[in-house]
Design a protein around this motif. Structure first.
Motif, mmCIF file in Angstrom:
data_model
loop_
_atom_site.group_PDB
_atom_site.id
_atom_site.type_symbol
_atom_site.label_atom_id
_atom_site.label_comp_id
_atom_site.label_asym_id
_atom_site.label_seq_id
_atom_site.Cartn_x
_atom_site.Cartn_y
_atom_site.Cartn_z
ATOM 1 N N GLN A 42 64.663 3.023 4.298
ATOM 2 C CA GLN A 42 66.042 2.830 3.407
ATOM 3 C C GLN A 42 66.387 4.658 3.588
ATOM 4 N N ARG A 102 68.127 0.649 -2.598
ATOM 5 C CA ARG A 102 67.065 0.933 -4.018
ATOM 6 C C ARG A 102 65.868 1.393 -4.021
ATOM 7 N N ASP A 111 67.792 -0.732 5.542
ATOM 8 C CA ASP A 111 65.914 -1.084 5.207
ATOM 9 C C ASP A 111 66.358 -3.117 6.380
ATOM 10 N N ASP A 112 67.343 -3.447 6.130
ATOM 11 C CA ASP A 112 67.694 -4.464 7.172
ATOM 12 C C ASP A 112 66.729 -4.513 9.292
ATOM 13 N N GLU A 138 77.231 -11.670 -4.232
ATOM 14 C CA GLU A 138 77.888 -12.502 -5.673
ATOM 15 C C GLU A 138 78.941 -12.490 -6.160
ATOM 16 N N ASP A 142 69.701 -14.117 -4.314
ATOM 17 C CA ASP A 142 70.138 -13.437 -3.585
ATOM 18 C C ASP A 142 68.779 -11.970 -4.870
ATOM 19 N N LEU A 143 68.515 -11.267 -4.011
ATOM 20 C CA LEU A 143 67.856 -9.586 -4.698
ATOM 21 C C LEU A 143 68.464 -9.889 -6.649
ATOM 22 N N VAL A 144 67.463 -10.289 -7.521
ATOM 23 C CA VAL A 144 68.064 -9.331 -8.675
ATOM 24 C C VAL A 144 66.541 -8.762 -9.138
ATOM 25 N N SER A 145 67.589 -7.126 -9.718
ATOM 26 C CA SER A 145 66.658 -6.244 -10.090
ATOM 27 C C SER A 145 66.587 -5.833 -11.639
ATOM 28 N N SER A 146 67.935 -5.649 -12.426
ATOM 29 C CA SER A 146 67.862 -5.154 -13.202
ATOM 30 C C SER A 146 69.573 -6.258 -14.029
ATOM 31 N N GLY A 147 69.477 -7.252 -12.965
ATOM 32 C CA GLY A 147 70.458 -7.980 -13.526
ATOM 33 C C GLY A 147 71.930 -8.202 -13.572
ATOM 34 N N ALA A 148 72.132 -6.646 -13.435
ATOM 35 C CA ALA A 148 73.967 -6.061 -13.403
ATOM 36 C C ALA A 148 74.286 -6.813 -12.706
ATOM 37 N N THR A 149 73.929 -6.986 -11.097
ATOM 38 C CA THR A 149 75.190 -7.522 -10.495
ATOM 39 C C THR A 149 75.683 -8.924 -11.634
HETATM 40 C C1 PRP Z 1 70.610 -5.655 -4.187
HETATM 41 C C2 PRP Z 1 71.236 -7.507 -4.411
HETATM 42 C C3 PRP Z 1 72.359 -7.021 -5.918
HETATM 43 C C4 PRP Z 1 71.395 -5.640 -6.754
HETATM 44 C C5 PRP Z 1 71.486 -6.311 -7.579
HETATM 45 O O1 PRP Z 1 71.025 -4.733 -3.012
HETATM 46 O O2 PRP Z 1 72.216 -7.388 -3.286
HETATM 47 O O3 PRP Z 1 73.344 -6.448 -5.085
HETATM 48 O O4 PRP Z 1 70.732 -5.396 -4.879
HETATM 49 O O5 PRP Z 1 70.921 -5.074 -8.595
HETATM 50 P P1 PRP Z 1 70.066 -5.614 -10.324
HETATM 51 O O6 PRP Z 1 70.050 -6.585 -10.606
HETATM 52 O O7 PRP Z 1 69.809 -3.831 -10.691
HETATM 53 O O8 PRP Z 1 71.812 -5.432 -10.205
HETATM 54 P P2 PRP Z 1 70.248 -4.299 -2.407
HETATM 55 O O9 PRP Z 1 69.921 -2.818 -3.158
HETATM 56 O O10 PRP Z 1 68.924 -4.809 -1.945
HETATM 57 O O11 PRP Z 1 70.961 -3.748 -0.881
HETATM 58 P P3 PRP Z 1 71.189 -4.165 0.086
HETATM 59 O O12 PRP Z 1 71.266 -6.129 -0.428
HETATM 60 O O13 PRP Z 1 72.217 -4.160 0.151
HETATM 61 O O14 PRP Z 1 70.140 -3.854 1.151
#
Ligand code: PRP
Ligand code: ZN
Length: 296
Positions: A13, A17, A56-57, A154, A167-174
């Motif tokens: 990528q 992230r 990445d996609d 979002e 959608d993807l959630v990592s920290s949850g901040a978004t």
């Molecule tokens: C993901 C997802 C959110 C963010 C969530 O995007 O679409 O925007 O990460 O992360 P958080 O919970 O820490 O806030 P990603 O980084 O995979 O980018 P992309 O979808 O543009 O490839």
């Protein structure tokens, strides 16, 4: 390998992230790179392995067409492509890399109108992962409409495009920044090393194997934690499912407490959220220790 090339190509990528940790892992695996002027190509100086920096996609597609032999990508991206591509040859996941852990989750507005998974029936859910979401909905027998959005998923509820998002959630901040919260996890994901489904000749296969061994070596012990806890015996299945652990946890019985157990697990990435969830499952005496060295 492609007939016109005698060097391996690994897709990574470009910015996002997984970028920094992907390149960092390759460097720790011993690869030394020289960057091209456009910074889209890294030439391997000490091994016949070059890095392509891409979205990445695009990584699954590059593997399918054979433009790259290897890729570092989120499992979610890989699985989405596999499901969407039906019976077409799909890239294989060679190994999980222990970073970039996140979850694909359905999230709903904080206004509280959608409380349960069953409330999703008849609603619209916006996502960039239509195949993964559709499969999950099918398995749950929920009849909801999947709305494909390729970015800024979002904001879909606020725009009235959808009632919920996946959608993807990592920290949850978004999610928090958009007044959304998680309703349910659809899948857990992390960065994985994937390989092209194109037939490889023996020399390429050997080269890939050598690189995988180096990557495995760079990984082991790195960032590993030993998690120790006590918990009610009946919470073990839920605890095991939650742990980002590499192997089956050790389970010990506790003297004089037949209904409780002690658990030890080697975990690659443990964040506070895991610990909170473990506590909610009834875990106590939680301890996380750094692992100095490891021979798997
Ligand atoms: C993901 C997802 C959110 C963010 C969530 O995007 O679409 O925007 O990460 O992360 P958080 O919970 O820490 O806030 P990603 O980084 O995979 O980018 P992309 O979808 O543009 O490839
Ligand atoms: Zn992306």
């Amino acid at each position: 390998m492609n007939e016109n090339r005698d060097r391996l190509r690994i897709a990574v990528q470009k910015s996002g992230r997984l970028s920094d940790q992907s390149l960092d892992l390759l460097r720790r695996a011993g690869l030394v790179f020289r960057s091209s002027r456009d910074r889209l190509f890294l030439y391997g100086e000490n091994m016949p392995v070059d890095v392509l920096l891409v979205r990445d996609d695009d990584i699954p597609g590059l593997l399918v067409e054979g433009s790259c032999e290897l890729g570092i990508v989120g499992r979610n991206v890989l699985d989405e492509q596999r499901l969407a591509g039906a019976d077409a040859p799909a890239p294989a996941e060679l190994q999980a890399l222990g970073f970039g852990s996140c979850r694909l989750a359905i999230a709903v507005p904080d206004n509280g109108l959608i409380k349960n998974v069953t409330d999703l029936a008849g609603l619209r859910i916006a996502t960039s992962y239509p195949a993964l979401l559709a499969e999950w909905l099918r398995k749950q027998s929920i009849d909801a409409e999947v709305v494909l959005l390729n970015g800024s998923v979002e904001i879909a509820p606020r725009l009235g495009k959808a009632h919920a998002i996946c959608d993807l959630v990592s920290s949850g901040a978004t999610l928090a920044a958009n007044q959304l919260h998680e309703l349910v996890t659809v899948m857990r994901s992390e960065a994985v090393l994937a390989s092209s489904p194109r037939a490889q000749n023996a020399a390429t296969a050997a080269q890939i194997e050598r690189l995988c061994a180096r990557i495995g070596g760079a990984q082991s012990g790195d960032g590993m934690r030993l998690l120790m806890l006590q918990a009610p015996r009946n919470a073990l299945p839920a605890i095991t499912r939650l742990l980002p652990s590499r192997e089956t946890p050790s389970v010990l019985s506790l003297d004089g407490r037949p209904d409780d157990i002690a658990v030890q697990a080697l975990c690659s990435e443990l964040d506070w959220q895991h610990l909170e969830e473990l506590k909610r499952l009834g875990a106590s005496s939680l301890m996380v220790l750094n692992v100095e060295r490891m021979l798997a």
